[in-house]
Design a protein around this motif. Structure first.
Motif, PDB file in Angstrom:
ATOM      1  N   MET A  67      11.141 -18.042  10.748  1.00 43.10           N
ATOM      2  CA  MET A  67      11.581 -17.507   9.458  1.00 43.10           C
ATOM      3  C   MET A  67      10.541 -17.768   8.376  1.00 43.10           C
ATOM      4  SD  MET A  67      13.614 -15.802   7.907  1.00 43.10           S
ATOM      5  CE  MET A  67      13.130 -15.396   6.262  1.00 43.10           C
TER       6      MET A  67
ATOM      7  N   PHE B 113       7.874 -15.367   8.505  1.00 45.42           N
ATOM      8  CA  PHE B 113       8.269 -14.067   7.983  1.00 45.42           C
ATOM      9  C   PHE B 113       8.150 -14.026   6.463  1.00 45.42           C
ATOM     10  CE2 PHE B 113      11.548 -11.279   6.283  1.00 45.42           C
ATOM     11  CZ  PHE B 113      11.099 -10.083   6.793  1.00 45.42           C
TER      12      PHE B 113
ATOM     13  N   LEU C 169       5.824 -11.743   4.111  1.00 48.56           N
ATOM     14  CA  LEU C 169       6.396 -10.884   3.079  1.00 48.56           C
ATOM     15  C   LEU C 169       5.748 -11.189   1.736  1.00 48.56           C
ATOM     16  CD1 LEU C 169       8.559  -8.778   2.521  1.00 48.56           C
ATOM     17  CD2 LEU C 169      10.115 -10.639   1.963  1.00 48.56           C
TER      18      LEU C 169
ATOM     19  N   ALA D  23       2.265  -9.997   1.559  1.00 48.41           N
ATOM     20  CA  ALA D  23       2.262  -8.537   1.517  1.00 48.41           C
ATOM     21  C   ALA D  23       2.529  -8.047   0.098  1.00 48.41           C
ATOM     22  CB  ALA D  23       3.313  -7.979   2.462  1.00 48.41           C
ATOM     23  N   ILE D  24       3.533  -8.634  -0.545  1.00 53.93           N
ATOM     24  CA  ILE D  24       3.851  -8.223  -1.914  1.00 53.93           C
ATOM     25  C   ILE D  24       2.685  -8.573  -2.835  1.00 53.93           C
ATOM     26  CG2 ILE D  24       5.371  -8.690  -3.871  1.00 53.93           C
ATOM     27  CD1 ILE D  24       7.643  -8.934  -1.859  1.00 53.93           C
TER      28      ILE D  24
ATOM     29  N   CYS E 249      -0.492  -8.577  -2.024  1.00 58.33           N
ATOM     30  CA  CYS E 249      -1.493  -7.517  -1.823  1.00 58.33           C
ATOM     31  C   CYS E 249      -1.140  -6.284  -2.642  1.00 58.33           C
ATOM     32  CB  CYS E 249      -1.543  -7.076  -0.363  1.00 58.33           C
ATOM     33  SG  CYS E 249      -2.381  -8.252   0.665  1.00 58.33           S
ATOM     34  N   LEU E 250       0.130  -5.945  -2.592  1.00 60.58           N
ATOM     35  CA  LEU E 250       0.617  -4.744  -3.260  1.00 60.58           C
ATOM     36  C   LEU E 250       0.335  -4.832  -4.755  1.00 60.58           C
ATOM     37  CD1 LEU E 250       2.431  -2.176  -3.113  1.00 60.58           C
ATOM     38  CD2 LEU E 250       4.326  -3.688  -3.603  1.00 60.58           C
ATOM     39  N   LEU E 251       0.648  -5.996  -5.351  1.00 57.80           N
ATOM     40  CA  LEU E 251       0.478  -6.149  -6.788  1.00 57.80           C
ATOM     41  C   LEU E 251      -0.998  -6.105  -7.156  1.00 57.80           C
ATOM     42  CD1 LEU E 251       3.202  -8.813  -7.504  1.00 57.80           C
ATOM     43  CD2 LEU E 251       3.269  -6.356  -7.872  1.00 57.80           C
TER      44      LEU E 251
ATOM     45  N   GLY F 266      -3.329  -4.670  -5.455  1.00 58.95           N
ATOM     46  CA  GLY F 266      -3.789  -3.305  -5.226  1.00 58.95           C
ATOM     47  C   GLY F 266      -3.420  -2.377  -6.363  1.00 58.95           C
ATOM     48  N   SER F 267      -2.175  -2.497  -6.816  1.00 55.27           N
ATOM     49  CA  SER F 267      -1.721  -1.535  -7.812  1.00 55.27           C
ATOM     50  C   SER F 267      -2.288  -1.841  -9.193  1.00 55.27           C
ATOM     51  CB  SER F 267      -0.201  -1.533  -7.876  1.00 55.27           C
ATOM     52  OG  SER F 267       0.225  -2.810  -8.259  1.00 55.27           O
TER      53      SER F 267
ATOM     54  N   MET G 140      -5.276  -2.076  -9.827  1.00 54.46           N
ATOM     55  CA  MET G 140      -6.626  -1.563  -9.923  1.00 54.46           C
ATOM     56  C   MET G 140      -6.684  -0.192 -10.560  1.00 54.46           C
ATOM     57  SD  MET G 140      -8.287  -2.859  -6.388  1.00 54.46           S
ATOM     58  CE  MET G 140      -7.204  -1.882  -5.397  1.00 54.46           C
TER      59      MET G 140
END
Lengths: 422, 272
Positions: A1, A4, A8, A11-12, A14-16, A18-19, A21
């Motif tokens: 767990m 996991f 997660l 991953a989030i 990376c997303l932040l 990335g966005s 930019m």
């Protein structure tokens, strides 16, 4: 767990990152959307480099996006009335321009006030003129020619002079002789491409429209003559059927078929086969038989630059287009040699590159010829539903090729168009 | 001795299987071979390996910021897959486990929504995303796909095989509902998750239309957008295009091989 939730979390993260930019601007930045990494993109890069010599503070970003993708993006964003993501300058193919100009009035900036449109080939300017104003700086001309293998023609007893100033019926006779003597088909055709029909039609100064912008199919003499000619080509048994663009270009570049009708931009594709140097020549298009106003000159493809009225750097964009694309004759010599792009700027024809002879085409002044022809291409109104009529024509091509009646095909095309345009 | 009839039968089966596997493998072979040839050779239909691989790779690198593009695609696919699985599996679990008199109606409505084509939703969705200030962001690419109706449906079906005794036992042991989901449900549905991972990852990796509309700047490009742009040339360089296609195919292929066993089990609907 734990694994996991770590995954997660990162991953989030990376997303932040990335966005976040989103580009931040400082100096003047121009963005251009266009397609073809071997043609439009390098031509635009060269233009940008020239403008940067005069204005080093302007950063010009050129984004290579497929033509269909550009259409899709424009359509969605203009429909949504969200213009933030649009570039300053965009490339649009001529026969598509009216669709955008008429469907989205006010989206594009009229350029004829700032730039003298008399400098360009009239048929290119006409394609982008709407309600008295012209909206584009014309770029490459798709002036047409008949590219053919001189060695195959010679084997059948024909000299280049025999292909000058002829009609389509005469060409079909020549093609039949070539087939009999050499065994090679004369043309290859793809049912999903009606370009040759359009080119024949425009050579007689006609498109799919009545003067008041309604579909003109049934009583359109040049269209009927073009379809008749298409039918005769197949009946003569000198056409190799192909499917897809690569098979289409493959047939004439590999020496399987003897000739192709195309826009001047096909020159590069043909010249890519250096082993065939000296075996090719280019003649003007044959005339349509029995049609008033038939000429040897037409157009296939070609596109132009448009500026969005929502552009952040509108003035700079117009100045850039005016300085390089509407005035720099030298620039056009360079992209002619490197990309084979034929200018619509008439003055460019007087440059040195246009005078050069090409040993690949038997020492003919290929570019000078194209340039001479492009001044005589009949101007037509491309209107807003070229796409619909074009696909209606494509649907009928297989039936015509099998020997079906041209009149019935015209009727079917007309029904289809009326159904779609209503 | 095998009887002749049976032998003929088996030969037929093998012939069909051989034809089917040839049809599935040949495109991959063609892709790899094409990437080592010049564009002219690809058009000519050459089916043997050529010497142009390095030149094709160099050409691709000269035109495209491959690292950036790959990272964009991978980031979107990984984040998208993790979040979609989490959200949609919760929904699927909820639909099956918790009784309510409206649940079948809500579920039927969801399935009905599946029939609306994306093209019809695109413009309003774009207006929504840009008025939220999310145009040209990766979040805008992800948001609309996180609650995937298909995956919710898939998990609900799989949950039908999840024994409610397990849940009851967990409740008696004092676990809260979210703990049951995390510690009992998720581990026992491992193969369902594996199968869904492959499906969602592939959809996300191959996603084209919505990223095309939403992403505006070169820095945000994904691999599908780049391949589309490469094919748009008047004289496309097929060698370069096929190198890019191999790059675009590899991640899904690797993921499939890694999860293959679970994928098959998941498709059969097993509970561990």
């Amino acid at each position: 767990m734990r694994k996991f939730s770590t995954a997660l979390g990162s991953a989030i993260g990376c997303l932040l990152v990335g966005s976040g930019m989103i580009a931040s601007a400082s100096a003047t930045e121009l963005t251009v959307w266009c397609w073809d990494p071997d043609f439009n993109v390098p031509a635009m890069q060269e233009a940008a480099a020239r403008y940067n010599k005069l204005h080093p503070d302007v950063k010009i970003t050129i984004d290579n996006i497929a033509q269909n993708d550009i259409k899709q993006k424009l359509q969605t964003q203009l429909l949504a009335k969200v213009t933030d993501g649009l570039p300053d300058i965009v490339l649009i193919q001529d026969d598509n321009a009216q669709r955008f100009l008429q469907a989205f009035p006010g989206a594009f900036e009229p350029l004829s006030d700032a730039i003298d449109m008399k400098k360009f080939a009239p048929y290119k300017v006409a394609a982008a003129t709407f309600e008295g104003k012209s909206y584009s700086v014309p770029f490459d001309s798709g002036v047409t020619g008949l590219f053919y293998r001189t060695d195959y023609l010679e084997a059948a007893g024909y000299k280049p002079a025999d292909l000058e100033d002829i009609t389509w019926d005469q060409l079909i006779k020549i093609g039949t002789d070539v087939k009999a003597k050499t065994g090679h088909d004369f043309f290859d055709l793809d049912f999903s491409e009606a370009g040759v029909v359009r080119a024949m039609m425009q050579s007689a100064g006609k498109w799919f429209l009545t003067p008041d912008g309604q579909p003109d199919i049934l009583d359109n003499a040049p269209l009927k003559a073009a379809l008749d000619t298409y039918s005769k080509l197949w009946k003569a048994g000198i056409v190799k059927p192909v499917s897809g663009w690569s098979a289409y270009t493959g047939a004439f570049t590999s020496g399987e078929v003897a000739a192709v009708v195309s826009g001047a931009w096909m020159t590069g594709t043909i010249k890519a086969n250096a082993d065939q140097s000296g075996k090719w020549a280019i003649a003007p298009l044959p005339k349509l038989d029995g049609v008033d106003g038939a000429t040897h000159y037409s157009n296939w493809g070609g596109s132009s630059w448009y500026v969005f009225s929502s552009a952040k750097e509108k003035a700079t964009a117009i100045d850039f287009l005016n300085t390089v694309w509407a005035n720099d004759v030298d620039f056009y010599q360079g992209i002619l040699v490197k990309q084979g792009a034929i200018s619509s700027l008439l003055a460019a024809r007087d440059g040195d590159a246009y005078k050069a002879v090409d040993p690949f085409f038997g020492g003919a002044p290929v570019w000078e010829n194209f340039a001479k022809w492009l001044g005589q291409v009949p101007a037509v109104d491309y209107g807003t539903f070229t796409q619909e009529v074009n696909s209606a024509i494509q649907e009928q091509l297989p039936a015509i090729a099998k020997g079906g009646s041209v009149d019935e095909a015209l009727k079917a095309i007309n029904d289809r168009v009326e159904q779609q345009v209503q | 001795m095998i009887p002749a009839g049976k032998l003929a039968n088996r030969a037929l089966v093998h012939a069909i299987l051989a034809a089917a596997s040839f049809a599935s493998i040949f495109p991959f072979y063609w892709m790899v071979v094409g990437a080592t040839n010049t564009s002219a050779d690809v058009i000519r239909g050459k089916t043997s390996f050529g010497a142009n691989l390095i030149a094709n790779i160099e050409n691709l690198l000269a035109q495209v910021d491959v690292g950036r593009v790959f990272l964009n695609s991978a980031g979107l696919a990984v984040v998208g897959t993790v979040l979609t699985l989490l959200i949609s599996s919760m929904a699927g679990y909820g639909f099956e486990m918790f009784r309510s008199h409206v649940r079948e109606k809500v579920f039927a409505l969801l399935l009905l929504l599946l029939s609306i084509p994306f093209a019809a939703l695109m413009v309003p969705l774009f207006v929504m995303v840009s008025s939220a200030g999310l145009a040209n962001t990766f979040i805008a690419v992800l948001l609309p796909s996180l609650a995937s109706i298909f995956i919710i449906f898939y998990f609900r079906q799989a949950t039908k095989a999840f024994p409610s005794e397990l849940r009851d036992a967990a409740r008696i042991d004092g676990l809260k509902e979210w703990q049951i989901f995390l510690y009992v449900y998720m581990p026992s549905m491992r193969s369902t998750y594996a199968a869904a991972t492959i499906i969602v990852f592939m959809l996300s990796w191959n996603n084209f239309l919505w990223p095309l509309i939403v992403l505006q700047t070169p820095e945000h490009k994904t691999i599908t957008l780049v391949i589309s742009a490469l094919t748009s040339a008047y004289t496309p360089d097929f060698g370069v295009i096929l190198v890019a296609t191999i790059l675009a195919t590899l991640p899904t292929l690797i993921l499939f091989f890694v999860l293959q066993r679970q994928f098959v089990a998941g498709m059969l609907g097993s509970v561990k």
